[in-house]
Motif scaffolding. Structure first.
Motif, short mmCIF file in Angstrom:
data_model
loop_
_atom_site.label_atom_id
_atom_site.label_comp_id
_atom_site.label_asym_id
_atom_site.label_seq_id
_atom_site.Cartn_x
_atom_site.Cartn_y
_atom_site.Cartn_z
N LYS A 96 50.56 37.76 59.52
CA LYS A 96 50.24 37.13 58.46
C LYS A 96 48.56 37.48 58.18
O LYS A 96 48.48 36.32 58.24
N SER A 155 48.32 33.69 39.60
CA SER A 155 48.23 32.65 40.44
C SER A 155 47.37 31.59 40.84
O SER A 155 47.29 31.01 41.39
N ASP A 156 46.04 31.52 40.05
CA ASP A 156 45.41 30.22 39.86
C ASP A 156 45.30 29.99 38.62
O ASP A 156 44.16 30.16 37.55
N LYS A 188 40.36 32.74 47.95
CA LYS A 188 41.12 31.82 47.81
C LYS A 188 42.68 33.40 47.65
O LYS A 188 43.73 32.87 48.57
N SER A 201 45.43 33.46 51.43
CA SER A 201 46.62 32.96 50.36
C SER A 201 48.31 34.77 50.50
O SER A 201 49.11 34.48 50.29
N LYS A 202 47.09 35.17 50.66
CA LYS A 202 47.85 36.74 50.78
C LYS A 202 48.80 37.00 49.16
O LYS A 202 50.00 38.19 48.76
N GLU A 203 48.34 36.71 47.98
CA GLU A 203 48.86 36.39 46.57
C GLU A 203 48.41 37.67 45.91
O GLU A 203 48.66 37.91 45.25
#
Length: 735
Positions: A155, A251-252, A280, A284-286
């Motif tokens: 992760k 994603s935000d 961020k 979060s790996k977005e």
């Protein structure tokens, strides 16, 4: 005219002296660096993507070196082994500590070759983030997929660097697209290339979308400069920021709203809001930030990566790790041997601090280690350190019983204390015999094998009682070659190596239940002890190796409870028996072993007797159940470029099919058809000489990469052929 010899052509003594004068400037350590200003980062990549070159530039920029190391010149810091410098590849990971913008960066350069995958995995296990380097002309490659899966396993947030943009065929857009298509990871460019107006394929500069600066790549002495609002670079900055901000907004929603509310050029957008949102998304790996450049041609092009490490990747305090209940917790992830200091263990500190001279508890071995000395690593150099604090990586001397993957602690533990997850060891796929050069060197030979196996757990040795030979097992041809070279260079042993053979596995055909009874006499009184055991073997569909003995006692069992030490001894006996299958003596996998009954004479039966009884019982059960071979199958990826992409593909496909290969996919890497990727499943036994054949068929315009995919069942006909070849190789005809 003065002619200067290449560094590697110089005699070894001179090269060593030159290296000592190179000026690796060990920085003054700052033990009080706050935890939020520590970064533990790994550099990962496919082989030849320029990973070590990028690392050397990072070390130079942070002031650790006064001269930029070069792979071709053989004077790199992280590739410190003579063998690495000669071959131009990374074999062992190297840890280096440096400082940038008041942050401490513990950086590990990892190997790119598939044979050294374990070296990558055990480093990623203790890191907090990664920098993935891509070749700008190929994008994501086969080994990139492997190291990416390893990073995902732990992760780890990741940033990318598309390298070699000066290379013919480099295509930044293609490389970014390959991240999304092949890694299934949303990506966003944070640095974009500037192209020559008269040649759309030539990169002349870079624009840093975050720092709002540009770099002139045509001037190797150029530094990053501010962007004029009336320039072409300013237009690229706004266009690039629009794309980057849109990707963040996906994603935000909160960031998207602020972007829409902003009036004016995006170059004037609030920097704090931008970095907060991008960080961020990265953690979060977005989203994966993507920088680019040419590390070899322009050192300054890797500056954004240094900033990304600090601004976008996590500190130790931002990583969630379940820890034992102790005041100090560390994990040993690597071991090396130093001629002066002896065995050295690399450790990541997860909790508390450790002082030199301390005593630690090894939770895995249930032992104590005392008189420890601490060092901070700078590749193959080590600086003595009185203390190592939480979040950092240190090297320890004095650990005698500790091996890779062990958890070290200090302080009182509770009964619920847990072990840190260790390192998963892959099974070897090749093996061969190895013999010392003379009887006089047997002692040195045994010591060398012991040390190398401790350093590299993916390397295994065993003794073949039938042939009287020592067998070494490894992950590939290069792995075995390096093993042989290290024996010669580091231990002075010019060993004899047998032919390389494929490491098959064996699986049982049907369930079987067997019993065994063993008696023996122990002690001066010749006290007679006996043991009886009943075990059941069952095939499993999951591709696994035996780890523990399941307790499933029959209703008729004479004892309804099995003591822990008896169960441990029985498990050891089962494990040893499964190392030698009934077909050709290869390890038995995909089997479940259940304990049905266990009786022993008295309560003080010798554990070795239980182990021997379990071993005999499993051997009988294996013969009763029947077994067959399964063979390693490789995922072969061939990238054919330029003229060969059109003319040589059919020949490559025919060659793969001839080797019992199954073609999985053929796809174009670009719209012009100048790069075609072929993926195929090929049995490992059929890959001998495949690289030379592919190069010949493609006129040297194809690149091949192989990695272990899985094991699959061998047909009865192929198994008969394998058995015949196996015994013929041993000089037997009656089999």
């Amino acid at each position: 005219m003065l002619r200067v010899k290449p560094f590697q052509s110089l005699p070894k003594q001179i090269r060593c002296r030159v290296w000592s004068l190179r000026g690796v400037m060990t920085p003054a350590l700052k033990p009080n660096v706050p935890l939020d200003k520590i970064r533990n980062i790994g550099i990962i990549a496919h082989i030849d993507a320029g990973k070590t070159t990028v690392t050397e530039r990072l070390l130079y920029l942070t002031g650790l070196t006064s001269v930029v190391g070069d792979v071709d010149d053989g004077n790199t810091v992280t590739d410190f082994m003579e063998l690495e410098r000669e071959r131009g590849i990374t074999i062992q990971s190297a840890a280096v500590t440096s400082f940038w913008r008041d942050h401490r960066i513990n950086l590990i350069d990892t190997p790119g070759h598939v044979d050294f995958t374990l070296e990558v995995e055990r480093c990623l296990r203790v890191l907090d983030g990664a920098v993935a380097v891509l070749d700008g002309s190929t994008g994501v490659q086969a080994q990139t997929l492997t190291v990416w899966r390893q990073a995902k396993k732990f992760k780890l947030p990741c940033v990318f660097f598309v390298n070699k943009l000066d290379k013919p065929g480099a295509n930044f857009a293609m490389a970014v697209d390959s991240i999304e298509q092949r890694l299934s990871q949303r990506a966003a460019a944070t640095v974009v290339p500037i192209y020559d107006p008269s040649n759309s394929k030539k990169v002349t500069g870079l624009v840093d979308l975050l720092a709002k600066k540009y770099l002139d790549l045509t001037n190797h002495k150029a530094l990053w400069n501010n962007i004029d609002t009336q320039s072409h670079e300013f237009e690229l900055l706004n266009r690039g920021r629009e794309e980057l901000f849109t990707r963040i907004s996906d994603s935000d929603d909160e960031f998207g709203t602020k972007m829409l509310e902003h009036s004016g050029d995006l170059a004037d957008f609030n920097q704090f809001v931008m970095f907060t949102a991008l960080r961020k998304a990265t953690l979060s790996k977005e989203l994966a930030p993507v920088s680019c450049g040419t590390a070899l041609r322009h050192t300054q092009s890797v500056v954004p990566i240094l900033n990304h490490v600090l601004d976008l990747l996590p500190s130790p305090m931002e990583r969630v790790v379940e820890l034992p209940d102790a005041k100090f917790v560390g994990l040993v992830f690597k071991i090396v041997h130093d001629k002066r200091r002896g065995q050295l263990s690399y450790m990541r500190v997860y909790k508390g601090q450790l002082k030199s001279g301390s005593t630690v508890d090894n939770l895995n071995r249930e032992t104590q280690e005392t008189g420890l000395k601490l060092f901070t690593p700078f590749s193959d150099d080590f600086q003595a350190s009185p203390i190592v604090t939480e979040g950092n990586i240190a090297v320890i001397s004095g650990l005698k019983d500790t091996v890779t993957g062990d958890t070290l602690t200090q302080g009182k533990l509770t009964s619920s204390s847990i072990l840190l997850t260790g390192i998963e060891l892959p099974d070897p796929v090749f093996f061969c015999s190895v013999e010392p050069p003379s009887t006089a060197s047997i002692h040195a030979f045994d010591r060398a094998l012991k040390e190398l196996v401790v350093e590299d757990p993916s390397l295994k040795t065993r003794y073949d009682a039938e042939t009287g030979q020592t067998i070494v097992e490894g992950m590939g041809e290069l792995h075995i070659e390096v093993f042989k070279e290290r024996l010669l260079r580091e231990y002075g042993l010019n060993v004899f190596m047998g032919p390389l053979q494929v490491g098959y596995r064996e699986v049982i055909d049907a369930p079987a239940t067997e019993s065994a009874h063993v008696e023996d006499q122990f002690g001066d009184q010749k006290f007679k002890q006996s043991c009886s055991i009943t075990l059941r073997l069952e095939p499993t569909e999951k591709d696994t190796k035996f780890t523990k003995l399941e307790v499933d006692l029959d209703e008729s069992a004479t004892q309804k409870y099995v003591r822990a030490d008896w169960l441990k001894a029985a498990s050891e006996g089962v494990k040893n028996a499964l190392l030698n299958g009934p077909v050709l003596g290869f390890p038995v996998h995909n089997v479940k072993v259940s304990l049905k009954n266990l009786t022993a004479s008295g309560g003080k039966v010798n554990p070795s007797l239980i182990a021997a009884c379990a071993n005999e019982c499993v051997t009988k059960a294996l013969k009763a159940s029947g077994a067959h071979l399964i063979e390693p199958v490789m995922l072969v990826e061939v990238t054919v470029i330029d003229e060969a992409a059109e003319a040589g593909v059919n020949s490559v496909l025919q060659e793969l099919t001839r080797r019992r290969g199954h073609i999985c996919n053929v796809q174009q890497q670009d719209t012009q058809g100048h790069s075609i990727i072929i993926e195929a499943r090929v049995p490992l036994a059929e890959t001998s000489g495949i690289a030379a054949s592919i190069r010949s068929l493609s006129s040297g315009l194809a690149f091949l990469h192989m990695q272990l995919l899985e094991y699959e069942h061998v047909s009865p006909h192929d198994q008969a052929v394998i058995i015949e070849r196996y015994y013929q190789g041993r000089g037997k005809t009656d089999f």
